[in-house]
Design a protein around this motif. Structure first.
Motif, PDB file in Angstrom:
ATOM      1  N   ILE A  66    -114.045 -68.407  21.671  1.00  0.00           N
ATOM      2  CA  ILE A  66    -113.599 -69.473  20.766  1.00  0.00           C
ATOM      3  C   ILE A  66    -114.269 -70.788  21.160  1.00  0.00           C
ATOM      4  O   ILE A  66    -114.815 -71.498  20.315  1.00  0.00           O
ATOM      5  N   ALA A  67    -114.240 -71.098  22.444  1.00  0.00           N
ATOM      6  CA  ALA A  67    -114.826 -72.354  22.925  1.00  0.00           C
ATOM      7  C   ALA A  67    -116.321 -72.433  22.624  1.00  0.00           C
ATOM      8  O   ALA A  67    -116.840 -73.498  22.276  1.00  0.00           O
ATOM      9  N   GLN A  68    -117.029 -71.317  22.739  1.00  0.00           N
ATOM     10  CA  GLN A  68    -118.483 -71.302  22.561  1.00  0.00           C
ATOM     11  C   GLN A  68    -118.918 -71.204  21.105  1.00  0.00           C
ATOM     12  O   GLN A  68    -120.069 -71.527  20.785  1.00  0.00           O
ATOM     13  N   ALA A  69    -118.010 -70.791  20.227  1.00  0.00           N
ATOM     14  CA  ALA A  69    -118.364 -70.654  18.807  1.00  0.00           C
ATOM     15  C   ALA A  69    -118.545 -72.027  18.166  1.00  0.00           C
ATOM     16  O   ALA A  69    -117.871 -72.988  18.519  1.00  0.00           O
ATOM     17  N   ASP A  70    -119.457 -72.079  17.219  1.00  0.00           N
ATOM     18  CA  ASP A  70    -119.612 -73.299  16.430  1.00  0.00           C
ATOM     19  C   ASP A  70    -118.559 -73.364  15.329  1.00  0.00           C
ATOM     20  O   ASP A  70    -118.209 -74.453  14.870  1.00  0.00           O
ATOM     21  N   ALA A  71    -118.067 -72.203  14.912  1.00  0.00           N
ATOM     22  CA  ALA A  71    -117.035 -72.115  13.878  1.00  0.00           C
ATOM     23  C   ALA A  71    -116.336 -70.764  14.000  1.00  0.00           C
ATOM     24  O   ALA A  71    -116.900 -69.817  14.544  1.00  0.00           O
ATOM     25  N   VAL A  72    -115.111 -70.701  13.471  1.00  0.00           N
ATOM     26  CA  VAL A  72    -114.305 -69.488  13.551  1.00  0.00           C
ATOM     27  C   VAL A  72    -113.768 -69.144  12.162  1.00  0.00           C
ATOM     28  O   VAL A  72    -113.352 -70.031  11.414  1.00  0.00           O
ATOM     29  N   VAL A  73    -113.787 -67.846  11.858  1.00  0.00           N
ATOM     30  CA  VAL A  73    -113.201 -67.313  10.629  1.00  0.00           C
ATOM     31  C   VAL A  73    -112.047 -66.410  11.044  1.00  0.00           C
ATOM     32  O   VAL A  73    -112.233 -65.514  11.877  1.00  0.00           O
ATOM     33  N   ILE A  74    -110.867 -66.648  10.487  1.00  0.00           N
ATOM     34  CA  ILE A  74    -109.692 -65.828  10.790  1.00  0.00           C
ATOM     35  C   ILE A  74    -109.183 -65.210   9.502  1.00  0.00           C
ATOM     36  O   ILE A  74    -109.015 -65.911   8.502  1.00  0.00           O
ATOM     37  N   SER A  75    -108.917 -63.904   9.536  1.00  0.00           N
ATOM     38  CA  SER A  75    -108.301 -63.237   8.396  1.00  0.00           C
ATOM     39  C   SER A  75    -107.064 -62.494   8.874  1.00  0.00           C
ATOM     40  O   SER A  75    -107.116 -61.758   9.862  1.00  0.00           O
ATOM     41  N   THR A  76    -105.969 -62.694   8.169  1.00  0.00           N
ATOM     42  CA  THR A  76    -104.722 -62.058   8.565  1.00  0.00           C
ATOM     43  C   THR A  76    -104.149 -61.188   7.455  1.00  0.00           C
ATOM     44  O   THR A  76    -104.198 -61.558   6.285  1.00  0.00           O
ATOM     45  N   PRO A  77    -103.593 -60.046   7.830  1.00  0.00           N
ATOM     46  CA  PRO A  77    -102.773 -59.298   6.869  1.00  0.00           C
ATOM     47  C   PRO A  77    -101.421 -59.992   6.774  1.00  0.00           C
ATOM     48  O   PRO A  77    -101.150 -60.941   7.514  1.00  0.00           O
ATOM     49  N   GLU A  78    -100.595 -59.514   5.872  1.00  0.00           N
ATOM     50  CA  GLU A  78     -99.232 -60.037   5.773  1.00  0.00           C
ATOM     51  C   GLU A  78     -98.265 -58.916   6.114  1.00  0.00           C
ATOM     52  O   GLU A  78     -98.226 -57.891   5.443  1.00  0.00           O
ATOM     53  N   GLY A 119    -101.397 -62.056   0.684  1.00  0.00           N
ATOM     54  CA  GLY A 119    -101.124 -62.589   2.018  1.00  0.00           C
ATOM     55  C   GLY A 119    -100.935 -64.095   2.055  1.00  0.00           C
ATOM     56  O   GLY A 119    -101.050 -64.713   3.109  1.00  0.00           O
ATOM     57  N   GLU A 120    -100.617 -64.680   0.919  1.00  0.00           N
ATOM     58  CA  GLU A 120    -100.471 -66.136   0.838  1.00  0.00           C
ATOM     59  C   GLU A 120     -99.425 -66.663   1.832  1.00  0.00           C
ATOM     60  O   GLU A 120     -99.648 -67.668   2.502  1.00  0.00           O
ATOM     61  N   ARG A 121     -98.290 -65.987   1.939  1.00  0.00           N
ATOM     62  CA  ARG A 121     -97.249 -66.446   2.867  1.00  0.00           C
ATOM     63  C   ARG A 121     -97.724 -66.342   4.307  1.00  0.00           C
ATOM     64  O   ARG A 121     -97.506 -67.246   5.115  1.00  0.00           O
ATOM     65  N   ALA A 122     -98.383 -65.243   4.651  1.00  0.00           N
ATOM     66  CA  ALA A 122     -98.895 -65.074   6.013  1.00  0.00           C
ATOM     67  C   ALA A 122     -99.899 -66.169   6.348  1.00  0.00           C
ATOM     68  O   ALA A 122     -99.903 -66.718   7.448  1.00  0.00           O
ATOM     69  N   GLN A 123    -100.752 -66.491   5.379  1.00  0.00           N
ATOM     70  CA  GLN A 123    -101.752 -67.520   5.608  1.00  0.00           C
ATOM     71  C   GLN A 123    -101.093 -68.884   5.819  1.00  0.00           C
ATOM     72  O   GLN A 123    -101.508 -69.658   6.688  1.00  0.00           O
ATOM     73  N   MET A 124    -100.065 -69.174   5.056  1.00  0.00           N
ATOM     74  CA  MET A 124     -99.355 -70.440   5.205  1.00  0.00           C
ATOM     75  C   MET A 124     -98.736 -70.549   6.606  1.00  0.00           C
ATOM     76  O   MET A 124     -98.842 -71.576   7.276  1.00  0.00           O
TER      77      MET A 124
END
Length: 180
Positions: A66-78, A119-124
């Protein structure tokens, strides 16, 4: 200039999960980058274990990614109207590491779920979990991939032009955020 380092976190452990497919598709649409998919198959957070043994090596590796990444993409199920326990556990563990790996990090959040809300609620809820880490969390466009089992072709690409356009716009914003 070298390609940016993009880190993907999927809140689902299954190899063929829609959330893994979604972060891979995000990486493809992001364009030229060094993409790494993080391993969130971590031991459950346990304060006694942390006190006796310290931070487990896989957790430390995740914090460093995480520290070394220039950016992070996170995807979550609900799951039960929230993000997966796998993802929450990873966030809890990383919060226990030295430094602040998430601080000022550009982060795009998305979700893929079987239901029609995608997954709108999970994302929130996930967005709320991220606040204490102080990343540069993109607020839009929001991507909630509904009916996720039927949204990818055999190569793992999104079949819906609408979802593809939204994901492309999100990745364009994430790339632009790296330069800020």
């Amino acid at each position: 200039m070298s390609d940016p380092a993009l880190l993907g976190l999927s809140g689902a452990l299954r190899r063929a999960s829609a959330n893994r497919k979604l972060i891979r598709e995000a990486a493809r649409l992001f364009g030229a980058a060094t993409f790494t998919e993080a391993d969130l198959d971590l031991p459950l957070y346990h304060g006694d274990v942390e006190e006796a043994e310290g931070i487990p090596a896989p957790v430390q590796r995740l914090a460093e990614q995480i520290a070394q990444a220039d950016a992070v993409v996170i995807s979550t199920p609900e799951y039960n109207k929230g993000p997966s326990g796998v993802l929450k556990n990873a966030l809890d563990w990383v919060s226990r590491t030295e430094g602040k790996p998430w601080a000022d990090k550009p982060v795009a959040v998305m979700s893929a779920a079987a239901g029609r809300a995608g997954g709108e609620r999970a994302q929130m809820v996930l967005r709320g979990f991220m606040v204490p880490f102080q990343p540069r969390l993109l607020s839009e466009p929001e991507l909630h991939l509904a009916d996720c089992r039927n949204q990818f072709d055999a190569d793992g690409r999104l079949i819906s032009e609408q979802y593809t356009r939204t994901l492309q716009a999100l990745m364009n914003k994430l790339r632009a955020e790296i330069g800020r």
